[in-house]
Design an enzyme around this catalytic site. Structure first.
Site, PDB file in Angstrom:
ATOM      1  N   TYR A 163      13.855 -41.454   3.474  1.00 16.48           N
ATOM      2  CA  TYR A 163      13.693 -40.947   4.619  1.00 16.48           C
ATOM      3  C   TYR A 163      14.632 -40.143   4.872  1.00 16.48           C
ATOM      4  CZ  TYR A 163      12.693 -39.306   9.415  1.00 16.48           C
ATOM      5  OH  TYR A 163      12.521 -38.782  10.710  1.00 16.48           O
ATOM      6  N   LYS A 167      14.041 -35.405   4.386  1.00 16.69           N
ATOM      7  CA  LYS A 167      14.526 -34.682   5.419  1.00 16.69           C
ATOM      8  C   LYS A 167      15.429 -33.729   5.046  1.00 16.69           C
ATOM      9  CE  LYS A 167      11.352 -36.140   8.230  1.00 16.69           C
ATOM     10  NZ  LYS A 167      10.250 -35.502   8.623  1.00 16.69           N
TER      11      LYS A 167
END
Length: 267
Positions: A163, A167
């Protein structure tokens, strides 16, 4: 927004992942600002998206077009932009908001989960930037492209390798795109939320508390003490920043990723 209602009413924004959470908050705020909206989410979210569209049309009187698909599929994103432009006449802002999170320690992350997060978060955002840029360049009137980054794009977090990696990648892509499209009057920025009260945060809380045996909600609540404002964020906190970034007031801001975290992380 400082622009008159007559000028903003002709502007159109697309918001992906609009049925819930931050996307829903952004849709409500931009409708309040007078923008017409193209709302996008998965087919399984049709009921929620239809309810949101009705709420927006009844309360704010703007035009709304709902489109269903998957941001990780290039043809769906192209169809999204084409449909919204055909129905509403043009495009001003793309809000590439859709994203997912799967928490795992790096060496325990299955390849299929790696691929899923990369496909939705990175490729999905890439496709949104790509087809928005094509349309905005063709129109020749400038515009706004925004992506959903995260506090996890400013600082790595445990059990969030994939994740956080996606990002961080969105931050980099945003900077590169800002350099590519500045000459067209297109600004490219991202918003980086901290702990926001959304269905995604409920999912993450359930995962973490199941791992530790703590009561549900305790993982999320623990961030209240980490935040200098002493509270969790709400979708409207993020939506206020997005409202500014798509406005004329933000015309000289590009390539940035702004934290909205109540003071957990500082640049």
């Amino acid at each position: 927004m400082t622009s008159s209602a007559s000028s903003t009413s002709k502007r159109v924004a697309i918001i992906t992942g609009a049925a819930d959470g931050i996307g829903r908050g952004i849709a409500l705020r931009l409708a309040k600002d007078g923008l017409d909206l193209g709302l996008f989410d998965l087919p399984r979210s049709q009921q929620k998206l239809e309810q949101l569209a009705e709420e927006i049309k009844n309360e704010f009187g703007v035009r709304v077009v709902n489109v269903y698909g998957d941001v990780s599929k290039e043809e769906d994103v192209k169809r999204l932009v084409d449909t919204v432009v055909q129905e509403l006449g043009s495009l001003w802002a793309m809000i590439a908001n859709a994203g997912i999170s799967i928490n795992r320690v790096l060496h325990e992350t299955p390849t299929e989960e790696l691929d899923k997060v990369l496909n939705v978060n990175f490729k999905g955002t890439f496709f949104c930037y790509k087809y928005a840029a094509i349309q905005l360049i063709k129109q020749g009137k400038g515009g706004r492209i925004l992506g959903a980054s995260s506090i996890a794009a400013k600082k790595g977090l445990p059990e969030q390798t994939v994740y956080s990696g996606t990002k961080f990648a969105i931050r980099g892509m945003t900077q590169c795109a800002a350099m590519d499209y500045g000459k067209y009057g297109i600004t490219v920025n991202s918003y980086a939320p901290g702990v926001i009260e959304t269905p995604l945060m409920d999912y993450l809380d359930e995962y973490h508390t199941s791992q530790t045996g703590q009561p549900k909600g305790s993982w999320t609540k623990s961030f209240e003490n980490a935040c200098v404002l002493g509270r969790l964020g709400k979708p409207e906190d993020v939506a206020k920043l997005v409202s500014f970034l798509v406005s004329d007031d933000a015309a000289f801001i590009t390539g940035q990723s702004y934290l909205v975290d109540g003071g957990i992380c500082f640049d």
